[in-house]
Design an enzyme around this catalytic site. Structure first.
Site, PDB file in Angstrom:
ATOM      1  N   SER A 143      34.676 -24.480  32.881  1.00  0.00           N
ATOM      2  CA  SER A 143      34.489 -23.182  32.224  1.00  0.00           C
ATOM      3  C   SER A 143      33.039 -22.776  32.449  1.00  0.00           C
ATOM      4  O   SER A 143      32.180 -23.632  32.702  1.00  0.00           O
ATOM      5  CB  SER A 143      34.825 -23.274  30.737  1.00  0.00           C
ATOM      6  N   GLU A 158      29.658 -20.363  31.187  1.00  0.00           N
ATOM      7  CA  GLU A 158      29.008 -19.557  30.141  1.00  0.00           C
ATOM      8  C   GLU A 158      27.971 -18.651  30.791  1.00  0.00           C
ATOM      9  O   GLU A 158      27.151 -19.114  31.586  1.00  0.00           O
ATOM     10  CB  GLU A 158      28.352 -20.509  29.139  1.00  0.00           C
ATOM     11  N   ASP A 194      20.339 -18.891  15.114  1.00  0.00           N
ATOM     12  CA  ASP A 194      19.062 -19.442  14.637  1.00  0.00           C
ATOM     13  C   ASP A 194      18.309 -18.397  13.829  1.00  0.00           C
ATOM     14  O   ASP A 194      18.413 -17.206  14.104  1.00  0.00           O
ATOM     15  CB  ASP A 194      18.213 -19.894  15.827  1.00  0.00           C
ATOM     16  N   PHE A 198      12.964 -25.992  26.579  1.00  0.00           N
ATOM     17  CA  PHE A 198      14.196 -25.605  25.900  1.00  0.00           C
ATOM     18  C   PHE A 198      14.823 -26.821  25.203  1.00  0.00           C
ATOM     19  O   PHE A 198      15.254 -26.753  24.050  1.00  0.00           O
ATOM     20  CB  PHE A 198      15.136 -25.005  26.956  1.00  0.00           C
ATOM     21  N   HIS A 207      32.115 -27.842  30.964  1.00  0.00           N
ATOM     22  CA  HIS A 207      31.621 -26.494  30.658  1.00  0.00           C
ATOM     23  C   HIS A 207      30.221 -26.344  31.260  1.00  0.00           C
ATOM     24  O   HIS A 207      29.340 -27.164  30.987  1.00  0.00           O
ATOM     25  CB  HIS A 207      31.559 -26.310  29.134  1.00  0.00           C
TER      26      HIS A 207
HETATM   27  P1  FAD Z   1      26.033 -25.108  12.109  1.00  0.00           P
HETATM   28  O1  FAD Z   1      27.280 -25.813  12.455  1.00  0.00           O
HETATM   29  O2  FAD Z   1      26.046 -24.261  10.885  1.00  0.00           O
HETATM   30  O3  FAD Z   1      24.902 -26.235  11.953  1.00  0.00           O
HETATM   31  C1  FAD Z   1      23.527 -25.878  11.858  1.00  0.00           C
HETATM   32  C2  FAD Z   1      22.768 -26.942  11.066  1.00  0.00           C
HETATM   33  O4  FAD Z   1      23.130 -26.865   9.690  1.00  0.00           O
HETATM   34  C3  FAD Z   1      23.081 -28.377  11.485  1.00  0.00           C
HETATM   35  O5  FAD Z   1      21.898 -29.115  11.371  1.00  0.00           O
HETATM   36  C4  FAD Z   1      24.103 -28.836  10.456  1.00  0.00           C
HETATM   37  O6  FAD Z   1      24.093 -30.244  10.313  1.00  0.00           O
HETATM   38  C5  FAD Z   1      23.605 -28.115   9.215  1.00  0.00           C
HETATM   39  N1  FAD Z   1      24.643 -27.819   8.231  1.00  0.00           N
HETATM   40  C6  FAD Z   1      25.890 -27.393   8.445  1.00  0.00           C
HETATM   41  N2  FAD Z   1      26.541 -27.215   7.289  1.00  0.00           N
HETATM   42  C7  FAD Z   1      25.677 -27.524   6.294  1.00  0.00           C
HETATM   43  C8  FAD Z   1      25.731 -27.517   4.872  1.00  0.00           C
HETATM   44  N3  FAD Z   1      26.848 -27.198   4.211  1.00  0.00           N
HETATM   45  N4  FAD Z   1      24.624 -27.888   4.186  1.00  0.00           N
HETATM   46  C9  FAD Z   1      23.471 -28.243   4.835  1.00  0.00           C
HETATM   47  N5  FAD Z   1      23.360 -28.255   6.182  1.00  0.00           N
HETATM   48  C10 FAD Z   1      24.448 -27.902   6.898  1.00  0.00           C
HETATM   49  N6  FAD Z   1      23.072 -19.325  19.632  1.00  0.00           N
HETATM   50  C11 FAD Z   1      23.096 -17.978  19.710  1.00  0.00           C
HETATM   51  O7  FAD Z   1      22.310 -17.309  19.042  1.00  0.00           O
HETATM   52  N7  FAD Z   1      23.987 -17.329  20.529  1.00  0.00           N
HETATM   53  C12 FAD Z   1      24.895 -18.007  21.289  1.00  0.00           C
HETATM   54  O8  FAD Z   1      25.698 -17.398  22.007  1.00  0.00           O
HETATM   55  C13 FAD Z   1      24.888 -19.438  21.247  1.00  0.00           C
HETATM   56  N8  FAD Z   1      25.760 -20.172  21.977  1.00  0.00           N
HETATM   57  C14 FAD Z   1      25.762 -21.541  21.880  1.00  0.00           C
HETATM   58  C15 FAD Z   1      26.687 -22.282  22.604  1.00  0.00           C
HETATM   59  C16 FAD Z   1      26.714 -23.670  22.528  1.00  0.00           C
HETATM   60  C17 FAD Z   1      27.711 -24.455  23.341  1.00  0.00           C
HETATM   61  C18 FAD Z   1      25.790 -24.340  21.684  1.00  0.00           C
HETATM   62  C19 FAD Z   1      25.790 -25.838  21.588  1.00  0.00           C
HETATM   63  C20 FAD Z   1      24.875 -23.613  20.945  1.00  0.00           C
HETATM   64  C21 FAD Z   1      24.839 -22.213  21.019  1.00  0.00           C
HETATM   65  N9  FAD Z   1      23.933 -21.446  20.288  1.00  0.00           N
HETATM   66  C22 FAD Z   1      23.936 -20.073  20.372  1.00  0.00           C
HETATM   67  C23 FAD Z   1      22.897 -22.092  19.468  1.00  0.00           C
HETATM   68  C24 FAD Z   1      23.297 -22.257  17.977  1.00  0.00           C
HETATM   69  O9  FAD Z   1      23.398 -21.003  17.363  1.00  0.00           O
HETATM   70  C25 FAD Z   1      22.201 -23.092  17.329  1.00  0.00           C
HETATM   71  O10 FAD Z   1      22.237 -24.402  17.829  1.00  0.00           O
HETATM   72  C26 FAD Z   1      22.157 -23.086  15.823  1.00  0.00           C
HETATM   73  O11 FAD Z   1      20.929 -23.691  15.419  1.00  0.00           O
HETATM   74  C27 FAD Z   1      23.264 -23.868  15.130  1.00  0.00           C
HETATM   75  O12 FAD Z   1      24.471 -23.274  15.302  1.00  0.00           O
HETATM   76  P2  FAD Z   1      25.826 -24.016  14.826  1.00  0.00           P
HETATM   77  O13 FAD Z   1      26.916 -23.062  14.987  1.00  0.00           O
HETATM   78  O14 FAD Z   1      25.948 -25.342  15.443  1.00  0.00           O
HETATM   79  O15 FAD Z   1      25.478 -24.222  13.253  1.00  0.00           O
END
Ligand code: FAD
Length: 286
Positions: free
Chosen positions: A15, A17, A109, A218, A268
């Site tokens: 896939s 991205e 973020d 990065f 991916h």
């Molecule tokens: P979460 O799953 O919410 O986790 C974030 C942090 O919060 C982790 O440390 C987790 O342990 C902690 N956490 C979760 N739940 C709780 C809770 N209840 N209490 C306390 N802590 C908690 N970013 C973009 O802006 N745009 C994109 O298109 C994008 N694409 C991405 C694609 C991939 C494959 C990856 C791996 C990352 C991508 N990101 C993107 C980056 C991502 O947004 C960041 O890594 C962000 O910091 C975390 O997103 P997440 O969805 O994993 O968050």
């Protein structure tokens, strides 16, 4: 078709991205990238989403570009930090009306330079909240991000896995990893997931290692370790970009080959909209 189903139907494939173009030149480059990479019959393609500001409209435009191709399944990324549920619903309605069936649900973020960002200030604090929201909406297959070395903000890898488990239990259908350069991190994460009873496909996220200084910068903000031996080899040819790229691409080819030899046949690629690099890797791994 839902990606969950595609991954069941096709046990081998890649896939891709992409990221949305910022300029007309970037848009042309994205079009060219899509044109070249579609020959590899991807499992699906995805488009990243800016965590705030104008990138979000650019994502919609870029998704429209992908949809025009009609030769693959398209998955937009969606971040929820700072968003309101009404905005999210509007976007989901729009994507649904365009025939999209898959969403990558992410937290995103906080804005840079804000140390005491309040994660609980709006409708969504973590990706799990978006997963629950989209699950409640119905219609979409949901992908989430997972972290072989643990997410950078997590106090420990175990705590991160606990949050990952909760996020997946809330309704994720598959996951894509953060980039990693040592496959052991990926295998260990799969073990931790198995121990937690997590049983969804987890695609390894592959970032070609072409410019070590850029990737290192990065990698340091998203916790991905570059093995010392490859960093040293690449540093030795600093100032010779083609030589450095060759070393990096050979490294990525070997990384992919090792994954494949361990039975991981769905990969991916973070393409960075650079088709030549991806093509060289794909031709080498067949
Ligand atoms: P979460 O799953 O919410 O986790 C974030 C942090 O919060 C982790 O440390 C987790 O342990 C902690 N956490 C979760 N739940 C709780 C809770 N209840 N209490 C306390 N802590 C908690 N970013 C973009 O802006 N745009 C994109 O298109 C994008 N694409 C991405 C694609 C991939 C494959 C990856 C791996 C990352 C991508 N990101 C993107 C980056 C991502 O947004 C960041 O890594 C962000 O910091 C975390 O997103 P997440 O969805 O994993 O968050």
């Amino acid at each position: 078709m839902k990606i969950e189903q595609i991954l069941k139907n096709r046990d081998k494939g890649v896939s891709f991205e992409f990221f949305p173009a910022r300029t007309e030149k970037g848009r042309q480059s994205l079009e060219r990238t899509i044109g070249i990479l579609k020959q590899y019959n991807p499992l699906y393609v995805s488009m990243t989403y800016g965590a705030g500001g104008g990138d979000q409209d650019r994502t919609k435009d870029a998704v429209a570009l992908l949809l025009e191709v009609k030769e693959f399944e398209v998955m937009p990324h969606l971040t929820c930090l700072g968003a309101e549920s009404t905005q999210i619903k509007e976007l989901l309605d729009e994507y649904k009306s365009k025939g999209i069936e898959n969403i990558m649900a992410l937290r995103g973020d906080p804005p840079q330079g804000i140390n005491d960002f309040d994660f609980a200030q709006k409708d969504f604090s973590y990706a799990i909240d978006l997963v629950k929201n989209i699950k409640g909406y119905g219609h979409f297959c949901i992908g989430v991000a997972v972290y072989p070395e643990g997410h950078i903000e997590a106090a420990s890898i175990e705590e991160d896995m606990e949050h990952t488990k909760q996020k997946i239990d809330a309704g994720a259908d598959f996951a894509v990893t953060q980039m990693f350069f040592d496959n052991q991190y990926y295998y260990s994460m799969l073990d931790r997931m198995k121990k937690k009873g997590i049983d969804i496909p987890v695609l390894p996220g592959i970032l070609p290692l072409t410019d070590v200084a850029k990737v290192k910068k990065f990698a340091s903000i998203c916790r991905a370790t570059i093995p010392r031996h490859i960093e040293e080899r690449m540093q030795r040819v600093k100032g010779q970009p083609q030589e450095m790229e060759k070393i990096g691409i050979d490294f990525t080819i070997e990384q992919c080959r090792q994954l494949i030899s361990n039975g991981i046949n769905q990969l991916h690629f973070f393409t960075l909209n650079k088709p030549q690099v991806i093509t060289r890797i794909l031709e080498a791994i067949n």
